[in-house]
Design a protein around this motif. Structure first.
Motif, mmCIF file in Angstrom:
data_model
loop_
_atom_site.group_PDB
_atom_site.id
_atom_site.type_symbol
_atom_site.label_atom_id
_atom_site.label_comp_id
_atom_site.label_asym_id
_atom_site.label_seq_id
_atom_site.Cartn_x
_atom_site.Cartn_y
_atom_site.Cartn_z
ATOM 1 N N VAL A 237 -14.482 26.127 50.971
ATOM 2 C CA VAL A 237 -13.366 26.009 50.039
ATOM 3 C C VAL A 237 -13.838 26.397 48.648
ATOM 4 O O VAL A 237 -14.934 26.023 48.228
ATOM 5 N N GLY A 239 -13.125 26.243 44.515
ATOM 6 C CA GLY A 239 -12.406 25.449 43.518
ATOM 7 C C GLY A 239 -13.187 25.385 42.214
ATOM 8 O O GLY A 239 -14.252 25.985 42.081
ATOM 9 N N ARG A 253 -11.018 20.920 41.795
ATOM 10 C CA ARG A 253 -9.614 21.298 41.831
ATOM 11 C C ARG A 253 -9.469 22.657 42.500
ATOM 12 O O ARG A 253 -10.141 23.618 42.137
ATOM 13 N N GLY A 254 -8.576 22.736 43.467
ATOM 14 C CA GLY A 254 -8.316 23.987 44.148
ATOM 15 C C GLY A 254 -7.433 24.910 43.327
ATOM 16 O O GLY A 254 -7.004 24.573 42.221
ATOM 17 N N GLU A 258 -4.847 21.210 43.598
ATOM 18 C CA GLU A 258 -5.088 20.079 44.489
ATOM 19 C C GLU A 258 -6.472 19.479 44.212
ATOM 20 O O GLU A 258 -7.425 20.185 43.899
ATOM 21 N N ARG A 259 -6.579 18.178 44.355
ATOM 22 C CA ARG A 259 -7.803 17.446 44.038
ATOM 23 C C ARG A 259 -8.609 17.199 45.307
ATOM 24 O O ARG A 259 -8.075 16.692 46.292
ATOM 25 N N ARG A 260 -9.875 17.561 45.270
ATOM 26 C CA ARG A 260 -10.747 17.340 46.416
ATOM 27 C C ARG A 260 -11.950 16.519 45.966
ATOM 28 O O ARG A 260 -12.582 16.845 44.954
ATOM 29 N N VAL A 262 -15.670 15.398 46.725
ATOM 30 C CA VAL A 262 -16.826 15.879 47.483
ATOM 31 C C VAL A 262 -17.912 14.813 47.445
ATOM 32 O O VAL A 262 -18.330 14.377 46.374
ATOM 33 N N GLU A 265 -20.953 17.425 50.911
ATOM 34 C CA GLU A 265 -21.015 18.856 51.189
ATOM 35 C C GLU A 265 -21.972 19.592 50.244
ATOM 36 O O GLU A 265 -22.367 19.080 49.204
#
Length: 271
Positions: A237, A239, A253-254, A258-260, A262, A265
């Motif tokens: 992904v 971001g 942030r994508g 959108e908020r991810r 981590v 990873e």
């Protein structure tokens, strides 16, 4: 070996002479060879070793970093060390607490005249190349941590040719303190600088809480605002990093905002 990277044995006496840390380094063990300092300290912890116990080694046969990646551990030139922590630390606090290993390593590097930064969670870089990193491992029961081990590996006097021979093209992203400063590093002095700084960050966490550690981490952060690729669990992904949350997890942030969050990873630079 050239004159810059002459073999030099670590000295417990020399390290102790420089220590000002009453908790960290309460007990020092120095081994010629171990599978990893974390594994050796884990055995000592299971036998009741006290908080602040430190394991150092001249070389590791199975050193590793995050994501299970092997850590190149040639003898007599670098720092391989692990420190044991006990006390009232919860699983929720562990990610922030583990950040102190990278902060202490960066502080020690800075004492030798260069300006490091930190790539989340604990990779220490100089001019974009990795000089060291850490690995946190813990044993827990009923949501409380019985012990936590912070292991660190730092390239001090390893030569660029040795890095290239061991790492191949990945050596382009690695460096050593000797290569950056142009002079051999006193490994015992560096070990003491790291342990002293680790003591300071331990006190800050226990006296002032997670906020003090997060503030210190942000001062050396290289990721916030950067486009990154998140790799893990068979997916990738892209971001932009927005910083850390209160638990020490990375916020990305994508492209659509959108908020991810981590937590484990791998993070790679995109620019």
């Amino acid at each position: 070996m050239n004159a810059l990277a002459a073999p030099q044995t670590l000295s417990i006496e020399s390290i102790r002479r420089r220590l000002v840390a009453p908790t960290v380094a309460s007990q020092l063990y120095l081994f010629g060879q171990v599978s990893s300092t974390n594994a050796a300290l884990k055995r000592l912890a299971a036998s009741g070793a006290a908080e602040g116990t430190v394991v150092l080694a001249e070389t590791q046969t199975a050193g590793r970093g995050r994501m299970g990646q092997p850590w190149f551990s040639p003898p007599g030139v670098n720092l391989y060390a692990s420190v044991l922590f006990r006390g009232s630390l919860t699983l929720g606090q562990a990610p922030v607490f583990s950040l102190i290993a990278g902060l202490a390593l960066a502080d020690a590097v800075a004492e030798f005249g260069v300006q490091p930064v930190i790539k989340w969670p604990n990779d220490v870089l100089i001019d974009g190349r990795k000089i060291g990193g850490s690995l946190a491992e813990c044993a827990a029961r009923e949501g409380k941590i019985e012990h936590l081990i912070l292991g660190v590996g730092a390239n001090l006097n390893v030569e660029p040719d040795a890095l290239r021979a061991a790492l191949g093209s990945a050596a382009d992203a690695a460096t050593s303190l000797c290569a950056e400063t142009g002079r051999a590093v006193d490994r015992s002095a560096f070990a003491a600088a790291y342990l002293n700084s680790l003591e300071t960050w331990t006190w800050r966490f226990r006296a002032k809480g997670s906020a003090a550690v997060l503030a210190g981490w942000r001062d050396r952060d290289i990721l916030t605002g950067r486009r990154v690729e998140i790799r893990g669990h068979g997916t990738s992904v892209i971001g932009r990093v927005a910083g850390l949350d209160e638990q020490g997890h990375l916020i990305v942030r994508g492209s659509l905002g959108e908020r991810r969050v981590v937590s484990t990873e791998e993070i790679c630079f995109c620019d």
